[in-house]
Scaffold this active site. Structure first.
Site, PDB file in Angstrom:
ATOM      1  N   ILE A  90      13.711 -71.061 144.988  1.00 26.16           N
ATOM      2  CA  ILE A  90      13.613 -71.063 146.446  1.00 26.16           C
ATOM      3  C   ILE A  90      12.805 -69.855 146.899  1.00 26.16           C
ATOM      4  O   ILE A  90      13.116 -68.711 146.556  1.00 26.16           O
ATOM      5  CB  ILE A  90      15.015 -71.025 147.097  1.00 26.16           C
ATOM      6  N   LYS A  91      11.765 -70.137 147.686  1.00 25.89           N
ATOM      7  CA  LYS A  91      10.907 -69.062 148.160  1.00 25.89           C
ATOM      8  C   LYS A  91      11.318 -68.714 149.582  1.00 25.89           C
ATOM      9  O   LYS A  91      11.329 -69.604 150.458  1.00 25.89           O
ATOM     10  CB  LYS A  91       9.460 -69.555 148.139  1.00 25.89           C
ATOM     11  N   VAL A  92      11.681 -67.462 149.798  1.00 23.86           N
ATOM     12  CA  VAL A  92      12.068 -67.027 151.145  1.00 23.86           C
ATOM     13  C   VAL A  92      11.169 -65.869 151.554  1.00 23.86           C
ATOM     14  O   VAL A  92      10.721 -65.085 150.707  1.00 23.86           O
ATOM     15  CB  VAL A  92      13.560 -66.593 151.202  1.00 23.86           C
TER      16      VAL A  92
END
Ligand code: E4P
Length: 218
Positions: A82-84
């Site tokens: 997951i890219k935040v």
């Protein structure tokens, strides 16, 4: 050093995955827009092609929204990272996701202090954007060096440095020299890493001489 490819072009990824040299993939909303395809479908296809981490970026700005989107993206495949974004909300989401055992790539990092926070939040990867810093006259490579030094100062920080926004083969070379753990590289730059004019010239000469011997290798 691990190589990720920075694209949402499934055909390109398939070709590069066939080399056996690809360790993962990064995407971002701009790359998804460029593909013109459905986000979840593309991520599912990429995850089936590459065993390593495939970064899929959330679009929400608030922590709860990011966590809700992350749940959808994590359900696609076990190798989704997951890219935040590197904001307070992104860091809070990173903390929560890493506690749940999710892989998290904290993106849009432009300072060593941001990288320190991401590591404390349990990020699997921190993505310093080299090219975009160079674009505004700053030294992207120096940031990689600073983060490497800081992470090495504290053994409890396990975050991998993922050199991002790479524009040239020299960015790759210097990232490796600086000790980045991963480089995410556009397909064209990745292919260029194998090329050298002296390799081509040398090969032509060797093959011309080989032909003169009249031999075959059987
Ligand atoms: C990294 O994960 C980003 O997708 C990417 O490297 C951004 O590169 P750009 O600055 O060339 O858009």
């Amino acid at each position: 050093m691990k190589f990720f490819v920075d694209t949402a072009d499934v055909a390109e990824i398939r070709e590069l995955a066939d080399t056996g040299l690809l360790d993962g993939v990064t995407t971002n909303p701009s790359l998804i827009a460029k593909s013109g395809r459905d986000f979840k479908e593309v991520i599912a296809e990429i995850c089936a092609l590459v065993a390593g981490p495939v970064s899929a970026e959330v679009a929400a700005r608030d922590t709860n929204g990011m966590l809700a989107e992350a749940a959808v993206l994590r359900a696609i495949a076990s190798n989704v990272a997951i890219k935040v974004p590197l904001t307070w909300d992104g860091l809070k989401a990173c903390r929560a996701l890493s506690r749940e055992g999710a892989m998290v790539n904290v993106t849009l990092c432009f300072s060593a202090n941001q990288a320190l926070l991401a590591a404390k939040a349990g990020a699997s990867f921190i993505s310093p954007f080299i090219g975009r810093l160079d674009d505004i006259g700053e030294d992207g490579m120096a940031l990689i060096g600073d983060i490497r030094t800081i992470y090495d100062n504290y053994g409890d920080l396990k975050t991998e440095i993922l050199a991002a926004s790479i524009r040239s083969d020299d960015h790759v070379r210097r990232s490796a020299l600086m000790g980045a753990d991963v480089a995410t590289v556009p397909p064209g730059v990745l292919r260029a890493l194998a090329r050298h004019p002296l390799t081509d010239r040398g090969l032509d000469a060797f093959l011309a001489d080989w032909k003169k011997t009249g031999q075959t290798i059987t």
